[in-house]
Design a protein around this motif. Structure first.
Motif, PDB file in Angstrom:
ATOM      1  N   ALA A 292       0.882  -1.166   0.000  1.00 47.05           N
ATOM      2  CA  ALA A 292       0.000   0.000   0.000  1.00 47.05           C
ATOM      3  C   ALA A 292       0.917   1.213   0.000  1.00 47.05           C
ATOM      4  N   ILE A 293       0.876   2.003  -1.058  1.00 44.74           N
ATOM      5  CA  ILE A 293       1.803   3.114  -1.228  1.00 44.74           C
ATOM      6  C   ILE A 293       1.025   4.414  -1.139  1.00 44.74           C
ATOM      7  N   SER A 294       1.551   5.387  -0.451  1.00 45.88           N
ATOM      8  CA  SER A 294       0.901   6.672  -0.331  1.00 45.88           C
ATOM      9  C   SER A 294       1.551   7.665  -1.280  1.00 45.88           C
ATOM     10  N   ALA A 295       0.758   8.240  -2.155  1.00 43.12           N
ATOM     11  CA  ALA A 295       1.254   9.253  -3.081  1.00 43.12           C
ATOM     12  C   ALA A 295       0.375  10.489  -2.937  1.00 43.12           C
ATOM     13  N   ASN A 296       0.981  11.597  -2.569  1.00 48.72           N
ATOM     14  CA  ASN A 296       0.255  12.854  -2.380  1.00 48.72           C
ATOM     15  C   ASN A 296      -0.872  12.715  -1.363  1.00 48.72           C
ATOM     16  N   GLY A 297      -0.643  11.941  -0.338  1.00 49.44           N
ATOM     17  CA  GLY A 297      -1.634  11.789   0.715  1.00 49.44           C
ATOM     18  C   GLY A 297      -2.709  10.769   0.422  1.00 49.44           C
ATOM     19  N   GLU A 298      -2.678  10.124  -0.741  1.00 51.34           N
ATOM     20  CA  GLU A 298      -3.668   9.116  -1.087  1.00 51.34           C
ATOM     21  C   GLU A 298      -3.055   7.728  -0.945  1.00 51.34           C
ATOM     22  N   THR A 299      -3.775   6.850  -0.315  1.00 51.05           N
ATOM     23  CA  THR A 299      -3.310   5.484  -0.168  1.00 51.05           C
ATOM     24  C   THR A 299      -3.987   4.628  -1.223  1.00 51.05           C
ATOM     25  N   PHE A 300      -3.225   3.806  -1.902  1.00 54.38           N
ATOM     26  CA  PHE A 300      -3.773   2.933  -2.927  1.00 54.38           C
ATOM     27  C   PHE A 300      -3.027   1.607  -2.914  1.00 54.38           C
ATOM     28  N   ILE A 301      -3.623   0.628  -3.528  1.00 54.59           N
ATOM     29  CA  ILE A 301      -2.997  -0.674  -3.679  1.00 54.59           C
ATOM     30  C   ILE A 301      -2.727  -0.868  -5.165  1.00 54.59           C
ATOM     31  N   PRO A 302      -1.464  -0.913  -5.575  1.00 55.48           N
ATOM     32  CA  PRO A 302      -1.165  -1.035  -7.000  1.00 55.48           C
ATOM     33  C   PRO A 302      -1.576  -2.393  -7.549  1.00 55.48           C
ATOM     34  N   SER A 303      -2.003  -2.401  -8.804  1.00 53.07           N
ATOM     35  CA  SER A 303      -2.402  -3.650  -9.453  1.00 53.07           C
ATOM     36  C   SER A 303      -1.232  -4.321 -10.149  1.00 53.07           C
ATOM     37  N   TYR A 304      -0.331  -3.504 -10.732  1.00 50.38           N
ATOM     38  CA  TYR A 304       0.779  -4.066 -11.502  1.00 50.38           C
ATOM     39  C   TYR A 304       2.084  -3.336 -11.204  1.00 50.38           C
ATOM     40  N   HIS A 305       3.172  -4.074 -11.287  1.00 47.06           N
ATOM     41  CA  HIS A 305       4.530  -3.563 -11.094  1.00 47.06           C
ATOM     42  C   HIS A 305       5.279  -3.827 -12.395  1.00 47.06           C
ATOM     43  N   ILE A 306       5.785  -2.775 -13.035  1.00 42.67           N
ATOM     44  CA  ILE A 306       6.447  -2.883 -14.328  1.00 42.67           C
ATOM     45  C   ILE A 306       7.912  -2.508 -14.169  1.00 42.67           C
TER      46      ILE A 306
ATOM     47  N   SER B  88      10.245   4.663  -9.829  1.00 39.80           N
ATOM     48  CA  SER B  88      11.547   4.705  -9.164  1.00 39.80           C
ATOM     49  C   SER B  88      12.579   4.158 -10.141  1.00 39.80           C
ATOM     50  N   SER B  89      13.847   4.397  -9.834  1.00 43.53           N
ATOM     51  CA  SER B  89      14.911   3.888 -10.689  1.00 43.53           C
ATOM     52  C   SER B  89      16.077   3.437  -9.829  1.00 43.53           C
ATOM     53  N   SER B  90      16.851   2.534 -10.388  1.00 40.86           N
ATOM     54  CA  SER B  90      18.013   1.998  -9.703  1.00 40.86           C
ATOM     55  C   SER B  90      19.264   2.659 -10.274  1.00 40.86           C
ATOM     56  N   ASN B  91      20.106   3.195  -9.417  1.00 38.43           N
ATOM     57  CA  ASN B  91      21.327   3.846  -9.883  1.00 38.43           C
ATOM     58  C   ASN B  91      22.333   2.837 -10.421  1.00 38.43           C
ATOM     59  N   TYR B  92      22.413   1.690  -9.790  1.00 38.87           N
ATOM     60  CA  TYR B  92      23.437   0.726 -10.148  1.00 38.87           C
ATOM     61  C   TYR B  92      23.079  -0.068 -11.402  1.00 38.87           C
ATOM     62  N   PHE B  93      21.853  -0.601 -11.448  1.00 38.71           N
ATOM     63  CA  PHE B  93      21.460  -1.441 -12.576  1.00 38.71           C
ATOM     64  C   PHE B  93      20.826  -0.659 -13.721  1.00 38.71           C
ATOM     65  N   GLN B  94      20.494   0.598 -13.510  1.00 42.75           N
ATOM     66  CA  GLN B  94      19.872   1.448 -14.516  1.00 42.75           C
ATOM     67  C   GLN B  94      18.562   0.853 -15.028  1.00 42.75           C
ATOM     68  N   LEU B  95      17.768   0.340 -14.103  1.00 44.24           N
ATOM     69  CA  LEU B  95      16.435  -0.168 -14.423  1.00 44.24           C
ATOM     70  C   LEU B  95      15.413   0.782 -13.827  1.00 44.24           C
ATOM     71  N   HIS B  96      14.234   0.834 -14.436  1.00 43.45           N
ATOM     72  CA  HIS B  96      13.184   1.732 -13.987  1.00 43.45           C
ATOM     73  C   HIS B  96      11.944   0.923 -13.627  1.00 43.45           C
ATOM     74  N   GLU B  97      11.288   1.354 -12.561  1.00 38.36           N
ATOM     75  CA  GLU B  97      10.088   0.675 -12.091  1.00 38.36           C
ATOM     76  C   GLU B  97       8.912   1.630 -12.134  1.00 38.36           C
ATOM     77  N   ALA B  98       7.736   1.078 -12.395  1.00 40.17           N
ATOM     78  CA  ALA B  98       6.509   1.857 -12.369  1.00 40.17           C
ATOM     79  C   ALA B  98       5.413   0.997 -11.754  1.00 40.17           C
ATOM     80  N   TRP B  99       4.517   1.647 -11.031  1.00 39.89           N
ATOM     81  CA  TRP B  99       3.366   0.967 -10.436  1.00 39.89           C
ATOM     82  C   TRP B  99       2.102   1.596 -10.984  1.00 39.89           C
ATOM     83  N   ILE B 100       1.167   0.744 -11.409  1.00 38.88           N
ATOM     84  CA  ILE B 100      -0.134   1.235 -11.887  1.00 38.88           C
ATOM     85  C   ILE B 100      -1.236   0.537 -11.125  1.00 38.88           C
TER      86      ILE B 100
END
Length: 106
Positions: A50-64, A94-106
Motif C-alpha cells: 500500500a503506497i501513499s502518493a500525495n496523501g492518497e493510499t492505494f494498492i497497486p495492481s501491476y509492477h512494471i 523509481s529507478s536503480s542507480n546501479y542497474f539502470q532499471l526503472h520501475e513503475a506501479w499502476i
C-alpha cells in the motif's frame, strides 16, 4: 553489460495526446496514439504493498520493470503478444542507480 534485463516478455506502450487543427488553423480536437517504449516485465502487485502518493493510499495492481523510464501520470499499456496484460495511470516510479532499471506501479 551491467543492468541489462534478460527476462522481458512484455511490450510497454505510452499513450500520447496530440492536438489536431484543420487547414485554417482551427482547433479540431485531440488524437490519442500509443507509442512503443521498450520491452519490459509486468508482474501482478496484488495486495502486497500500500503506497501513499500525495496523501492518497492505494494498492497497486501491476509492477512494471523496464530499461527506459516512464513518468508519473502517464497512461501506459503493457501487451503480452496481442492481448493487454495491464493498463492504467502510473502512480509511482523509481529507478536503480546501479542497474539502470526503472520501475513503475499502476
Amino acid at each position: 553489460m551491467l543492468g541489462r534485463m534478460t527476462y522481458k516478455p512484455h511490450r510497454l506502450f505510452v499513450e500520447r495526446k496530440s492536438r489536431e487543427y484543420d487547414e485554417f488553423g482551427n482547433y479540431v480536437g485531440e488524437r490519442k496514439s500509443l507509442t512503443y517504449v521498450c520491452d519490459c516485465r509486468c508482474d501482478d502487485a496484488g495486495v502486497r504493498d500500500a503506497i501513499s502518493a500525495n496523501g492518497e493510499t492505494f494498492i497497486p495492481s501491476y509492477h512494471i520493470v523496464s530499461e527506459k523510464p516512464v513518468c508519473n501520470g502517464d497512461f501506459i499499456k503493457v501487451l503480452n503478444g496481442d492481448e493487454i496484460r495491464a493498463e492504467g495511470k502510473v502512480v509511482r516510479t523509481s529507478s536503480s542507480n546501479y542497474f539502470q532499471l526503472h520501475e513503475a506501479w499502476i
